[in-house]
Design an enzyme around this catalytic site. Structure first.
Site, PDB file in Angstrom:
ATOM      1  N   SER A  97       0.833  -1.203   0.000  1.00 11.40           N
ATOM      2  CA  SER A  97       0.000   0.000   0.000  1.00 11.40           C
ATOM      3  C   SER A  97       0.867   1.252   0.000  1.00 11.40           C
ATOM      4  O   SER A  97       0.598   2.223  -0.712  1.00 11.40           O
ATOM      5  CB  SER A  97      -0.916   0.008   1.224  1.00 11.40           C
ATOM      6  OG  SER A  97      -1.835  -1.067   1.200  1.00 11.40           O
ATOM      7  N   HIS A 194      -5.701  -1.057  -2.148  1.00 13.57           N
ATOM      8  CA  HIS A 194      -4.730  -0.807  -1.094  1.00 13.57           C
ATOM      9  C   HIS A 194      -5.451  -0.229   0.121  1.00 13.57           C
ATOM     10  O   HIS A 194      -6.529   0.345   0.011  1.00 13.57           O
ATOM     11  CB  HIS A 194      -3.647   0.157  -1.575  1.00 13.57           C
ATOM     12  CG  HIS A 194      -2.848  -0.391  -2.713  1.00 13.57           C
ATOM     13  ND1 HIS A 194      -2.001  -1.475  -2.582  1.00 13.57           N
ATOM     14  CD2 HIS A 194      -2.779  -0.022  -4.022  1.00 13.57           C
ATOM     15  CE1 HIS A 194      -1.440  -1.743  -3.748  1.00 13.57           C
ATOM     16  NE2 HIS A 194      -1.900  -0.882  -4.640  1.00 13.57           N
ATOM     17  N   LYS A 195      -4.826  -0.383   1.284  1.00  9.61           N
ATOM     18  CA  LYS A 195      -5.473   0.031   2.530  1.00  9.61           C
ATOM     19  C   LYS A 195      -4.962   1.424   2.912  1.00  9.61           C
ATOM     20  O   LYS A 195      -4.042   1.573   3.727  1.00  9.61           O
ATOM     21  CB  LYS A 195      -5.191  -0.991   3.632  1.00  9.61           C
ATOM     22  CG  LYS A 195      -6.253  -1.043   4.720  1.00  9.61           C
ATOM     23  CD  LYS A 195      -6.093  -2.281   5.571  1.00  9.61           C
ATOM     24  CE  LYS A 195      -7.129  -2.351   6.664  1.00  9.61           C
ATOM     25  NZ  LYS A 195      -8.508  -2.539   6.173  1.00  9.61           N
ATOM     26  N   THR A 196      -5.568   2.422   2.305  1.00 13.10           N
ATOM     27  CA  THR A 196      -5.196   3.808   2.566  1.00 13.10           C
ATOM     28  C   THR A 196      -6.424   4.593   3.003  1.00 13.10           C
ATOM     29  O   THR A 196      -7.550   4.305   2.573  1.00 13.10           O
ATOM     30  CB  THR A 196      -4.544   4.445   1.319  1.00 13.10           C
ATOM     31  OG1 THR A 196      -4.158   5.791   1.611  1.00 13.10           O
ATOM     32  CG2 THR A 196      -5.468   4.434   0.111  1.00 13.10           C
ATOM     33  N   TYR A 200     -11.510   5.065   2.721  1.00 15.03           N
ATOM     34  CA  TYR A 200     -12.542   4.981   3.752  1.00 15.03           C
ATOM     35  C   TYR A 200     -13.281   6.309   3.899  1.00 15.03           C
ATOM     36  O   TYR A 200     -14.488   6.340   4.145  1.00 15.03           O
ATOM     37  CB  TYR A 200     -11.908   4.523   5.068  1.00 15.03           C
ATOM     38  CG  TYR A 200     -11.376   3.114   4.949  1.00 15.03           C
ATOM     39  CD1 TYR A 200     -12.148   2.021   5.303  1.00 15.03           C
ATOM     40  CD2 TYR A 200     -10.118   2.871   4.405  1.00 15.03           C
ATOM     41  CE1 TYR A 200     -11.676   0.723   5.152  1.00 15.03           C
ATOM     42  CE2 TYR A 200      -9.634   1.591   4.240  1.00 15.03           C
ATOM     43  CZ  TYR A 200     -10.421   0.512   4.620  1.00 15.03           C
ATOM     44  OH  TYR A 200      -9.947  -0.768   4.439  1.00 15.03           O
TER      45      TYR A 200
END
Length: 355
Positions: A97, A194-196, A200
């Site tokens: 990420s 990706h976890k950004t 959210y």
């Protein structure tokens, strides 16, 4: 780089009533902190007292969202051991990420080993009541005091810990899902896989509107045709149709969930056929009409498995398994959590004992 330890003067009082832990509101005594700048590279790593960060109001993360994070857990077994579930995959995904949004690389092995040291130090914070665990939040941010669109040179990578209660305080109850047909979460080529944090933030408005209408979560559709299923809120999604588990394939806009990957491997081991492909809401609706839609559930770190009792799509109410959790969903949940808590032998090599 050497991992140092800074002792806290006074330790916090640990929670005594584990039924009131909630999620993400209580934090342990210590956190892991690593620092980097453009000249020295990574120059500081230490376990230090949990506390507020000191950032410039001009810090890049506050203006241009150069930030990635992860979510993972540590579990206390019945015989007092501490287990973690596939933590190396979380650290690898954090690095992937970070690369996507142009952040400096870090030593994954060093971060993982430092995390183990933090867990060892805070093991007494891990709750022991059924369904409880220690939630782990690694976070990586750019902190240059500069207002300008460019990759950061100065970074903080830190890990905080939070004892959390059972995700389903009143039991594993099926949820109602609102299928979002106006807003989109991500598109291929973007950062959806990706976890950004920006992903959210982009989901909040649709989530609030769904909650106002009485629904628990939002099911996102693809950003191009607005017809193919992608993921639910902070979870991946599975459909059981005619005895087969179907889940959207990873095509650049869906987060490659670690629980998702585990569910796929576990289901195949149980002899349940699994297919990763595009699946439209029209297909799901038609499957509900002809009776071939048997079960629906989400998967993720927080809930592990979340059964779905109803989907609402364009004013169509799709009732799943009479609004009850299905047999396959229950079996997958029981088996996966059994492995995580050490109640079932881990033949997959997913868990590691922190000692």
């Amino acid at each position: 780089m050497e991992l140092k330890f800074v002792k806290r003067d006074v330790l916090k009082e640990k929670p005594t009533d584990e039924t009131k832990l909630g999620f993400g509101r209580i934090f342990t005594d210590y956190m892991l902190m690593m620092k980097r700048d453009g000249e020295r590279g990574w120059y500081s790593a230490q376990i230090e007292p949990y506390g507020d960060l000191q950032l410039s109001p001009a810090a890049l993360v506050l203006h241009y969202a150069q930030e990635v994070f992860e979510g993972m857990k540590a579990y206390k077994t019945d015989d007092g051991r501490v287990l973690m579930f596939r933590p190396w995959d979380n650290i690898k995904r954090l690095a992937t990420s970070a690369e996507r949004i142009c952040m400096a690389p870090f030593d994954q092995e060093f971060v993982l080993n430092s995390l183990y040291e933090l867990i060892k130090m805070e093991k007494d914070w891990i709750p022991t009541s059924p369904g409880t665990s220690l939630y782990i939040r690694p976070t990586y941010i750019g902190v240059d005091p500069f207002v300008g669109v460019q990759p950061a040179k100065e970074y903080l990578l830190y890990v905080i810990l939070s004892p959390v209660g059972a995700y389903y305080a009143s039991g594993l109850s099926p949820v109602q899902i609102y299928v979002e047909s106006k807003y989109v979460r991500a598109v291929k080529g973007g950062t959806g896989h990706h976890k950004t944090g920006g992903n959210y933030a982009a989901s909040l408005l649709a989530g609030e509107k769904a909650h106002e209408k009485g629904y628990d979560q939002v099911l996102w559709l693809d950003g191009k045709e607005n017809k193919y299923v992608e993921e639910v809120g902070s979870m991946n999604i599975f459909f059981k149709i005619k005895g087969e588990l179907v889940t959207p394939m990873l095509a650049g806009s869906i987060l490659p969930g670690i629980t998702r990957a585990s569910i796929i491997e576990l289901a195949k081991d149980m002899g349940i056929p699994v297919t990763e492909r595009r699946i439209s809401m029209e297909e799901i609706y038609e499957a509900s009409l002809d009776g071939s839609l048997e079960e629906v559930f989400g998967s993720g770190t927080a809930a592990v498995v979340s059964p779905v009792g109803e989907l609402i799509w364009e004013d169509k109410h799709i009732i799943v398994n009479g609004g009850k959790m299905g047999e396959t969903t229950q079996k997958l949940y029981d088996t996966l959590t059994g492995i995580q808590y050490g109640r079932i032998p881990d033949k997959f090599g997913w868990t590691v004992e922190v000692k």
